[in-house]
Design an enzyme around this catalytic site. Sequence first.
Site, PDB file in Angstrom:
ATOM      1  N   HIS A  95       0.823  -1.231   0.000  1.00 52.02           N
ATOM      2  CA  HIS A  95       0.000   0.000   0.000  1.00 52.02           C
ATOM      3  C   HIS A  95       0.852   1.274   0.000  1.00 52.02           C
ATOM      4  O   HIS A  95       0.329   2.369  -0.188  1.00 52.02           O
ATOM      5  CB  HIS A  95      -0.925   0.047   1.218  1.00 52.02           C
ATOM      6  N   ASP A 132      -2.520 -10.871  -2.205  1.00 53.59           N
ATOM      7  CA  ASP A 132      -3.086 -10.333  -0.957  1.00 53.59           C
ATOM      8  C   ASP A 132      -4.546  -9.957  -1.228  1.00 53.59           C
ATOM      9  O   ASP A 132      -4.896  -9.591  -2.351  1.00 53.59           O
ATOM     10  CB  ASP A 132      -2.296  -9.090  -0.543  1.00 53.59           C
ATOM     11  N   HIS A 134      -6.146  -7.459  -0.391  1.00 56.07           N
ATOM     12  CA  HIS A 134      -6.312  -6.027  -0.686  1.00 56.07           C
ATOM     13  C   HIS A 134      -5.547  -5.658  -1.959  1.00 56.07           C
ATOM     14  O   HIS A 134      -4.528  -6.286  -2.268  1.00 56.07           O
ATOM     15  CB  HIS A 134      -5.785  -5.186   0.481  1.00 56.07           C
ATOM     16  N   ASP A 219      -4.349 -12.871   3.810  1.00 55.39           N
ATOM     17  CA  ASP A 219      -5.576 -12.380   4.457  1.00 55.39           C
ATOM     18  C   ASP A 219      -6.836 -12.751   3.670  1.00 55.39           C
ATOM     19  O   ASP A 219      -7.943 -12.385   4.061  1.00 55.39           O
ATOM     20  CB  ASP A 219      -5.512 -10.866   4.731  1.00 55.39           C
TER      21      ASP A 219
HETATM   22 ZN   LIG Z   1      -3.987  -7.275   2.805  1.00 55.14          ZN
END
Ligand SMILES: [Zn+2]
Length: 315
Positions: A95, A132, A134, A219
């Site tokens: 991120h 991931d 996200h 995750d």
């Molecule tokens: Zn994540």
Amino acid sequence: MRYLERTGPWQQLISLKPRVATIEEISLVHTKQYISEVKALASKGGGQLDLDTIVSSDSYDVALYAAGGTIQAVDAVMDGSLDSVFALVRPPGHHASTGGGMGFCLFNNVAIAVTHILHKYKLERIVIVDFDVHHGNGTQDVFYTNPGVLYVSTHQSPHYPGTGRVDQIGEGEARGTTVNIPLPSGCGDEEYNQVFEQIIVPAIRSFDPKIIVVSAGYDGHWSDGLAGMQLSITGFAQITGIIKQLADELCDGRLVFSLEGGYNLTALSASVRATFEVLLGKEDIEDKLGQLPLEVKVPNITGLMQLIKGIHGIH
Ligand SMILES: [Zn+2]
């Protein structure tokens, strides 16, 4: 690491002691101003970069080790001393963009390591696979106009951080070198398998990379509290197997994993162990948590996959 030591396959692995990344290496991706900001925040005892990104007094040093460890991983694979390396590092990185960290990420370990490869080894084509749950908005930003890096991401959508739409495909000469696969909540092993086999494998084959670097976030496991996917340990093993096969087929096995998310420590440690076992060639992978113990409706992603194949010319 304790789980890997206790249950194997730690004894079959070679461990590398990480080093810190230099400021020059971190600034391959991040501005000097942002690097100083993180350092200053840590040296005054800590603080917050945003609501969920906390910096403690040790965070700056630890983040330098996370980036340095990922650089060492790519160096070991590039110089041929190891076939594949998993950088078991935290904080995660995907991120973090040029001018700022967010979403638990301080420095973008994978983006720094990939930029390091581009500079040091002058490689022309590098693939980043980000599974991931996200979207790796920071990594996408860093390589959005770079035709030498194919960034492929599967992520839950709608979900944090809100980026990663199918029509974000790269810019200029790099059009087509960002492949976003935003998936509805509830997808599991079967949906991920379809996405990898029908979209990711052909996209990576046609790009023909020299090395594959993986933003490995766990995750998406069904037990993880931060998202709503239904992946199992078996699913992560399948994904690893597909990526390993591509690396063997296309880039002499050159493969680097770097840890991103994964917040249920039982699922995380077991999934990382499964990843190592697949990399070591083991076929019968133990899944001690099994599948989600509830009947949940699985979304139909056929239309979405058709749309993405159309956008990227995959037939
Ligand atoms: Zn994540």
